[in-house]
Design an enzyme around this catalytic site. Sequence first.
Site, PDB file in Angstrom:
ATOM      1  N   ASP A  76      17.706  56.205   3.584  1.00 37.73           N
ATOM      2  CA  ASP A  76      17.547  57.514   2.962  1.00 37.73           C
ATOM      3  C   ASP A  76      17.258  57.369   1.468  1.00 37.73           C
ATOM      4  O   ASP A  76      18.050  56.787   0.731  1.00 37.73           O
ATOM      5  CB  ASP A  76      18.801  58.359   3.183  1.00 37.73           C
ATOM      6  CG  ASP A  76      19.131  58.533   4.664  1.00 37.73           C
ATOM      7  OD1 ASP A  76      18.189  58.630   5.467  1.00 37.73           O
ATOM      8  OD2 ASP A  76      20.328  58.550   5.010  1.00 37.73           O
ATOM      9  N   ASP A 110      17.066  50.067   1.958  1.00 36.16           N
ATOM     10  CA  ASP A 110      17.928  51.209   2.211  1.00 36.16           C
ATOM     11  C   ASP A 110      17.086  52.203   3.009  1.00 36.16           C
ATOM     12  O   ASP A 110      15.851  52.129   2.998  1.00 36.16           O
ATOM     13  CB  ASP A 110      18.394  51.808   0.885  1.00 36.16           C
ATOM     14  CG  ASP A 110      19.274  53.024   1.073  1.00 36.16           C
ATOM     15  OD1 ASP A 110      20.176  52.987   1.929  1.00 36.16           O
ATOM     16  OD2 ASP A 110      19.047  54.026   0.368  1.00 36.16           O
TER      17      ASP A 110
END
Length: 167
Positions: A11, A9
Amino acid sequence: MKKPAVFLDRDGVLNEDTGYVFRPQDLRWIEGAREAVKFINEAGYFVFVVTNQSGVARGFYEECHVQELHSWMADELAKIGAHIDQFEYCPDHPEAVVERYRCNSTRRKPEPGMIVDLVARYAVDTSRSILIGDKQTDIQAALAAGIKGYLFSGGDLCAFTKSILTK
């Protein structure tokens, strides 16, 4: 010949999640993030970024801004000899302000679409692949795609990644 992948991922994993980051000057790398990417590269894995970018659907920024930020991130990683094999993002959101992005996309996590698309494009050994995310929706996407998911809650990403890949 298939090889394993680490899906990251963005952020909250690679960079601090300060809310709708789209400009290089606003991105703050997570401790050990760049080194983690290099470690994964050297371990012989694909490295993919899979990120929901609803800021596009909300009208905060445009897709070109996401692409420019990813290009800048790639340049920063290259400075230490690291690379991302592919950045994938989903700009869609079911409550989008920008109508063309208003949908229930199979690519928006917790759906597995971004992972599934990457597996279809690259020779990925899913049995040895993992995802590292900071939210349960990341883990749900991983499980739906048939790979293991690990929840990263902060700290040094490189140390976290090494603890998983050297088991």
